[in-house]
Design a protein around this motif. Structure first.
Motif, PDB file in Angstrom:
ATOM      1  N   VAL A   1      -3.492   3.201  -9.031  1.00 13.37           N
ATOM      2  CA  VAL A   1      -4.474   2.701 -10.000  1.00 13.37           C
ATOM      3  C   VAL A   1      -5.481   3.788 -10.369  1.00 13.37           C
ATOM      4  O   VAL A   1      -6.134   3.706 -11.404  1.00 13.37           O
ATOM      5  N   ARG A   2      -5.580   4.811  -9.539  1.00 10.77           N
ATOM      6  CA  ARG A   2      -6.473   5.922  -9.896  1.00 10.77           C
ATOM      7  C   ARG A   2      -5.830   6.865 -10.888  1.00 10.77           C
ATOM      8  O   ARG A   2      -6.504   7.458 -11.707  1.00 10.77           O
TER       9      ARG A   2
ATOM     10  N   LEU B   1      -2.182   0.110   1.047  1.00  7.86           N
ATOM     11  CA  LEU B   1      -3.400   0.320   0.252  1.00  7.86           C
ATOM     12  C   LEU B   1      -3.513   1.742  -0.291  1.00  7.86           C
ATOM     13  O   LEU B   1      -3.963   1.941  -1.416  1.00  7.86           O
ATOM     14  N   GLU B   2      -3.063   2.737   0.475  1.00  8.58           N
ATOM     15  CA  GLU B   2      -3.183   4.115  -0.030  1.00  8.58           C
ATOM     16  C   GLU B   2      -2.348   4.291  -1.300  1.00  8.58           C
ATOM     17  O   GLU B   2      -2.794   4.900  -2.275  1.00  8.58           O
TER      18      GLU B   2
ATOM     19  N   LEU C   1      -5.746  -5.854 -10.559  1.00  8.80           N
ATOM     20  CA  LEU C   1      -6.850  -5.781  -9.597  1.00  8.80           C
ATOM     21  C   LEU C   1      -8.167  -6.221 -10.237  1.00  8.80           C
ATOM     22  O   LEU C   1      -8.909  -7.026  -9.673  1.00  8.80           O
ATOM     23  N   LEU C   2      -8.460  -5.683 -11.410  1.00  8.06           N
ATOM     24  CA  LEU C   2      -9.785  -5.886 -12.000  1.00  8.06           C
ATOM     25  C   LEU C   2      -9.935  -7.248 -12.672  1.00  8.06           C
ATOM     26  O   LEU C   2     -10.975  -7.886 -12.563  1.00  8.06           O
TER      27      LEU C   2
ATOM     28  N   PHE D   1      -4.068   2.466  -4.215  1.00  8.75           N
ATOM     29  CA  PHE D   1      -5.223   3.195  -4.752  1.00  8.75           C
ATOM     30  C   PHE D   1      -4.771   4.405  -5.564  1.00  8.75           C
ATOM     31  O   PHE D   1      -5.327   4.714  -6.619  1.00  8.75           O
TER      32      PHE D   1
END
Lengths: 318, 318
Positions: free
Chosen positions: A314-315, A307-308, A251-252, A311
């Motif tokens: 990655v969290r 998406l949930e 992602l980053l 997220f």
């Protein structure tokens, strides 16, 4: 299964609108992995996964089926994420859930095929036509990256790694094809012992990994026969935390949404095990005047994730 | 500023390692926009943004500076997201914050350049070399997509849209260059009145938009002079909700992380205003035997965003 069947598959795939996928680069990934990394973005194939358009046969592929109006039923384990099931339905498939075992899948698929009046059964990996279709990834790598020393390929039933190994062996025999597995699969031991299945009882279950797309425990007979002798003896294993960290890096640094299986090879590139392999290879290469691992491709194979869940992964990464 | 300066810039950029960016496709986007959409992924340039490597001059670019060990100071408004400032620092720049106005930026940059002993000042858009560098995107489009009818380009100070317009006017004069702006900018009225600045007092401030990279209110004199006559009179405006929805679509359908400015042209492709434009164009084309908007490129220009902000935007989207 030969390189000519891969070429035939490539022509058929072009005809149904599949395109060569882009190769992504990142300074950060290169610096961290210690070599030039080429991320082959199969998750950017039209359907968000290598699986469908890479099918080898003209009559195959869930998406292709919809476009031709052919009725299609897909049997998946009940642990399959909703986002993938939604996508299959969006492409017109009827989805049937089964228990997450090899035997339940085979039985359910056979029953559904019979109920449809004798529909053709397409196995996800144990099929020479599937290997040929996925071998087209190897064809593209050979054309796009003449400098390649190795390619990291995620492994589950072996369709992709097998097809790529056959294609590269024919076109660039010097390129090492290194399988990347979820921890616990033990493919390295299978290769060392030349034995496809080490524990027949356990082989029916599913691997304990967040990479839901690649929970098959053993290579299928067809990929094993076609390619086990062509694979590098080194197999890289990654755990869930490494996968989550790689999803975050995707992602980053790469700006890419990938599902856990799609992050597998990036996780391997960033792992201490890859660094050891690269350094051992460098020492050996200096002694033998052979290739080092300087230019390494990695197959990023899927981006079907809601998406949930993305997220959350990655969290909670390390 | 001419096509030959764009070609010179392309050679220089290749020499410092910039690569042609991939063009992404999506069945979903095509079906929703009603035409074949080609998303030119400038956010996949090595630095995550078109801004740095597209610089036209050999001596320019923050990243290129670090690689040559040239001291570099970047002046940005204090409203700039932390992720971008971190990235600039990672590439070796000293970052100085200023008030978010054109005059504060000019004054701060001049003072910093003087304090550095007369460093060269590189304006972000009001500079023919910057236009030439960003014009290389137009060069790539002309080479990659001969079928193109139009290209949607995000607009702020006009460097990118100006460079692309000059390049395409020289190479493919039939391609319409359509600017996409954050709502409230009013470029369409400027073009209609052939007047760069309609309200000199308001021009010093910043647009109220989540697209932090493109808050400049008016085109700079250099891009205006080079390209205002080459732009399509139709300008597409998108609001924050449309941008957030497009960021979500980028994640789900394109598997791409884009910042708000990067989602601008995708938001425009999916907007009712684009549909109207396409239909008006189709009606006119049928009457006049001209091109319709069948093949449309859109520049996706940046992916520098931190994950928390990304998640917030795509969750609060409509």
């Amino acid at each position: 299964m030969t390189i000519s069947s891969v070429r035939v598959a490539a022509d058929r795939l072009r005809a149904v609108g599949a395109r060569p996928t882009p190769v992504l680069r990142s300074d950060w990934v290169d610096a961290t992995a210690g070599c030039a990394c080429y991320l082959k973005a199969e998750h950017l194939q039209r359907t968000g996964s290598f699986k469908q358009p890479r099918r080898g046969s003209r009559r195959r592929g869930r998406r292709a089926r919809r476009e031709r109006g052919v009725p299609c039923c897909v049997v998946v384990p009940r642990t399959t994420p909703g986002a993938k099931i939604d996508n299959m339905r969006r492409y017109g498939a009827r989805v049937v859930l089964c228990e997450p075992t090899q035997s339940a899948r085979s039985e359910t698929a056979a029953a559904e095929a019979a109920a449809m009046g004798g529909a053709a059964f397409v196995h996800p990996y144990d099929d020479a036509a599937v290997l040929a279709g996925q071998g087209t990834i190897g064809l593209e790598l050979a054309e796009e990256l003449p400098q390649l020393d190795a390619v990291l390929v995620p492994v589950s039933g072996g369709g992709m790694v097998g097809g790529i190994a056959v294609a590269l062996h024919a076109l660039r025999p010097g390129v090492r094809v290194i399988a990347v597995e979820p921890k616990g699969k033990g493919l390295g031991r299978c290769l060392a012992l030349s034995q496809r299945v080490l524990d027949p009882e356990a082989a029916n279950g599913a691997l304990d990994t967040i990479a839901d797309a690649i929970r098959t425990k053993c290579l299928g007979p067809t990929p094993w026969a076609a390619a086990s002798q062509l694979l590098d003896p080194a197999v890289l294993s990654v755990d869930d935390d490494q996968i989550r960290a790689a999803m975050r890096i995707a992602l980053l640094e790469l700006k890419q949404v990938v599902e856990p299986a799609g992050a597998l090879t990036l996780a391997a590139l960033l792992s201490p095990a890859f660094k050891q392999l690269r350094e051992a290879c460098a020492a050996h290469a200096r002694a033998q005047h052979e290739h080092q691992l300087r230019h390494v491709a990695a197959i990023v194979c899927g981006g079907n994730i809601d998406l949930e869940t993305l997220f959350l992964h990655v969290r909670t990464g390390p």
